[in-house]
Design a protein around this motif. Structure first.
Motif, PDB file in Angstrom:
ATOM      1  N   TYR A  33       1.139   7.888  -3.988  1.00 51.76           N
ATOM      2  CA  TYR A  33       0.507   8.076  -5.273  1.00 51.76           C
ATOM      3  C   TYR A  33      -0.553   9.160  -5.385  1.00 51.76           C
ATOM      4  O   TYR A  33      -0.827   9.912  -6.234  1.00 51.76           O
ATOM      5  CB  TYR A  33      -0.487   6.687  -5.621  1.00 51.76           C
ATOM      6  N   GLN A  34      -1.100   9.586  -4.188  1.00 49.85           N
ATOM      7  CA  GLN A  34      -1.971  10.590  -4.075  1.00 49.85           C
ATOM      8  C   GLN A  34      -1.196  11.772  -3.911  1.00 49.85           C
ATOM      9  O   GLN A  34      -1.948  12.914  -3.856  1.00 49.85           O
ATOM     10  CB  GLN A  34      -2.947  10.318  -2.831  1.00 49.85           C
ATOM     11  N   GLY A  82      -8.802   9.697   1.286  1.00 47.65           N
ATOM     12  CA  GLY A  82      -8.364   8.796   0.626  1.00 47.65           C
ATOM     13  C   GLY A  82      -8.962   8.529  -0.576  1.00 47.65           C
ATOM     14  O   GLY A  82      -8.491   7.643  -1.293  1.00 47.65           O
ATOM     15  N   ILE A 131       0.492  13.395  -5.998  1.00 48.51           N
ATOM     16  CA  ILE A 131       0.587  14.033  -7.246  1.00 48.51           C
ATOM     17  C   ILE A 131      -0.848  14.251  -7.773  1.00 48.51           C
ATOM     18  O   ILE A 131      -1.046  14.920  -8.912  1.00 48.51           O
ATOM     19  CB  ILE A 131       1.315  13.189  -8.257  1.00 48.51           C
ATOM     20  N   ARG A 154      -0.556   4.278  -0.821  1.00 46.24           N
ATOM     21  CA  ARG A 154      -1.425   5.382  -1.291  1.00 46.24           C
ATOM     22  C   ARG A 154      -0.983   6.883  -1.113  1.00 46.24           C
ATOM     23  O   ARG A 154      -1.005   7.506  -2.018  1.00 46.24           O
ATOM     24  CB  ARG A 154      -2.804   5.278  -0.402  1.00 46.24           C
ATOM     25  N   GLU A 155      -0.339   7.154  -0.019  1.00 44.58           N
ATOM     26  CA  GLU A 155       0.314   8.737   0.266  1.00 44.58           C
ATOM     27  C   GLU A 155       1.062   9.158  -0.917  1.00 44.58           C
ATOM     28  O   GLU A 155       0.991  10.079  -1.399  1.00 44.58           O
ATOM     29  CB  GLU A 155       0.769   8.712   1.464  1.00 44.58           C
ATOM     30  N   TYR A 158      -9.759   9.974  -4.566  1.00 47.64           N
ATOM     31  CA  TYR A 158      -9.404  10.828  -5.407  1.00 47.64           C
ATOM     32  C   TYR A 158     -10.500  11.546  -5.933  1.00 47.64           C
ATOM     33  O   TYR A 158     -11.684  10.975  -6.047  1.00 47.64           O
ATOM     34  CB  TYR A 158      -8.951  10.147  -6.909  1.00 47.64           C
ATOM     35  N   ASP A 171       0.812  -1.322   0.014  1.00 48.01           N
ATOM     36  CA  ASP A 171       0.038   0.111  -0.033  1.00 48.01           C
ATOM     37  C   ASP A 171       0.976   1.117  -0.115  1.00 48.01           C
ATOM     38  O   ASP A 171       1.707   1.545   0.884  1.00 48.01           O
ATOM     39  CB  ASP A 171      -0.998   0.018   1.280  1.00 48.01           C
TER      40      ASP A 171
END
Lengths: 95, 477
Positions: free
Chosen positions: A76-77, A86, A79, A73-74, A88, A71
């Protein structure tokens, strides 16, 4: 086969591409030329030739069913233009 | 005019792999948003899909179970459409060469006849993410955890002729994927979903009418209701002089109606083309043979075996093989008490009723197969009667211990001592002289009265067969 501006507009809409009248005319001309070029293949003798789904003479490799992606997520998010809880965020889409 | 309904179903079953079809991200349900979405699932530039062998194996198993042709060289295609929960702008699916070709599934109609329904094809594809429209100011939230989850879409021939047939087909397929253990079948979580193509035509006409595609049918009940509503709507429309429009309609369970989803009509041009990121999928005979060996006993075969091996009726065998778990449970009970018919009656009767009452699934039932078998063994060896067994069962269900413990604690052991039964009969005869006289005077019906009195005096614990026998001897003697 030639493509007219209404066909270009329809495809542009399906692909959510903005396009003005000049561009639609340009694309109609350009795409028609491409189709005309490809149409030369209609003259090729294809009797007994099997349809080809991929130009490489190779088979799909399979991977074992295992989780390999952590995981992140941080990362990937970081950008993404907008994120909340959590998720998009995108401009509202309603059916 | 008499109308005929024509229905074809498209069923999406989520394959229960641990990782996604084209990436190594996990597929577990219920994670926090986007914790299970990796760059492949997010549609990042430069990533490439790599096919999950587990998904291919499950698809082949399904194909074998419905007697379908397995395509030796199948091809993945891009299905293009624009929606934010599909970040690549296309769904990887199969179009011209699906992995599973023509097969069939036999369903049982209400009158017991068997109808064979053709399965046109089944193809592998990836699921999309989820859009959440509530709770954001002019924005939509996107959760891509589900993006890339493997699906198999199973397409039936338009051979279903009523909502009931459609439900029977769907239930059969649902049972099958769970037997195969390729899909958890959880409809609430969306693991098993159904779209229905519905049209009507005058009876006797061979051409199909214009169809509507119904979406959002996530329970057996909704499938039946939505189809029935849609059939009525189309007939009313045509009889009123109108025409059916080919469109996608959404079922609204709250209002029990279908509504047009106009925005989707135009987008119905998916511009499929072979996905250049994926090579042809080759499934050779060795692979297929390995999958065939992995197939469990399937529902129809199990049902026939239950009839043969346990002497059950076809109907009972059908009920007991509706799910693999139920079949296994029954067999464990039958083996444990060595009384297959008694076991069938109890599993379908008291046990199923208790599960319904307590709203629990088989796996969570407070009485397991061993426990139930233990109880039935006590009926078999005549420690207790069937009637008392119900009382014992209830106590077991409420956690009061196993059958023997409950029988002991409550003093429910059956009275089989002839002397004791005779003594009670004598007592009953002595205290009911009037009835005794009437009985002996020819009023045979009073026999039941005496049985009742004896059972009452023993709180139901007397062995019923012995009571009958001894009572008969004494009354007539």
């Amino acid at each position: 086969m030639s493509v007219d501006t209404s066909e270009v507009r329809r495809i542009a809409h399906l692909s959510r591409l903005a396009m003005n009248d000049d561009q639609a005319r340009d694309f109609a001309g350009g795409l028609s030329d491409i189709f005309a070029f490809v149409e030369q293949l209609d003259g090729a003798a294809i009797e007994g030739v099997e349809p080809m789904a991929h130009p490489l003479d190779a088979e799909q490799r399979l991977r074992p069913d295992a989780v390999t992606e952590p995981d992140r997520r941080e990362a990937y998010q970081a950008i993404a233009p907008a994120v909340e809880g959590g998720l998009y965020l995108v401009p509202r889409v309603i059916e | 005019m008499e109308w005929e309904t024509v229905i074809g179903l498209e069923i999406h079953a989520q394959l229960n792999t641990v990782s996604k079809i084209f990436s190594g991200a996990p597929t577990a349900y219920g994670a926090e948003p986007n914790r299970q979405a990796c760059p492949v699932d997010l549609g990042m530039p430069g990533v490439l899909p790599v096919l999950n062998q587990g998904a291919v194996e499950r698809a082949v198993m399904l194909g074998l179970a419905i007697n379908a042709e397995i395509t030796p060289r199948s091809v993945f295609a891009r299905k293009n459409y624009f929606y934010p929960d599909l970040p690549k702008g296309y769904q990887i699916s199969q179009f011209e060469l699906p992995i599973v070709g023509l097969g069939h599934l036999d369903i049982e109609l209400e009158d017991g006849t068997i109808k064979r329904i053709g399965v046109t094809r089944a193809h592998l594809e990836e699921d999309a993410g989820k859009s959440l429209h509530e709770g954001f100011e002019a924005m939509t939230g996107i959760d891509l955890n589900r993006a890339g989850t493997p699906l198999i879409e199973i397409v039936s021939e338009p051979e279903l002729r009523s909502a009931k047939e459609a439900v029977a087909y769907m239930k059969k397929l649902h049972s099958l994927v769970r037997y195969l253990d390729i899909c958890d079948g959880n409809m609430q979580e969306g693991s098993f979903r159904c779209d229905a193509n519905v049209s009507v035509r005058p009876k006797g006409q061979t051409e199909f009418g214009t169809r509507a595609e119904l979406k959002n049918l996530n329970s057996f009940r909704f499938v039946e209701r939505a189809i029935n509503f849609e059939v009525e709507r189309q007939i009313d429309l045509i009889e009123g002089g109108g025409t059916v429009v080919q469109e996608t309609r959404l079922y609204d369970p709250d209002r029990d109606e279908t509504r047009s989803m106009r925005s989707k009509e135009e987008a119905n041009d998916y511009r499929y083309f072979p996905d250049p990121d994926l090579l042809p999928l080759v499934v050779d005979t060795a692979f297929v043979d390995r999958m065939r060996e992995r197939l469990p006993e399937l529902p129809d075969a199990k049902r026939a075996r239950f009839v043969e091996q346990y002497g059950l009726s076809d109907y009972d065998a059908g009920v007991l093989t509706a799910s693999r778990e139920m079949g296994d449970f029954y067999e464990a009970v039958a083996a444990g008490c060595d009384a297959p018919k008694l076991a069938a009656n109890w599993v379908m009767g008291e046990f199923s009723a208790a599960m319904n009452r307590s709203e629990v699934e088989l796996a969570d039932a407070p009485v397991n197969a061993e426990g139930l078998a233990g109880l039935l063994a006590r009926i078999q060896d005549e420690t207790i009667s069937g009637k008392i067994a119900k009382e014992v069962f209830e106590a077991m269900w409420n956690g009061e211990g196993d059958a023997d413990a409950v029988i002991e604690a409550k003093g429910l052991k059956q009275i089989t001592d002839t002397g004791a039964i005779d003594a009670i009969i004598d007592e009953v005869m002595a205290s009911n002289p009037q009835q005794l006289e009437q009985y002996r005077g020819g009023k045979d019906k009073l026999f039941g009265f005496f049985v009742g009195q004896v059972m009452k005096a023993t709180q139901g614990k007397a062995n019923p067969a012995q009571v009958n026998e001894r009572l008969k001897a004494k009354l007539d003697g």
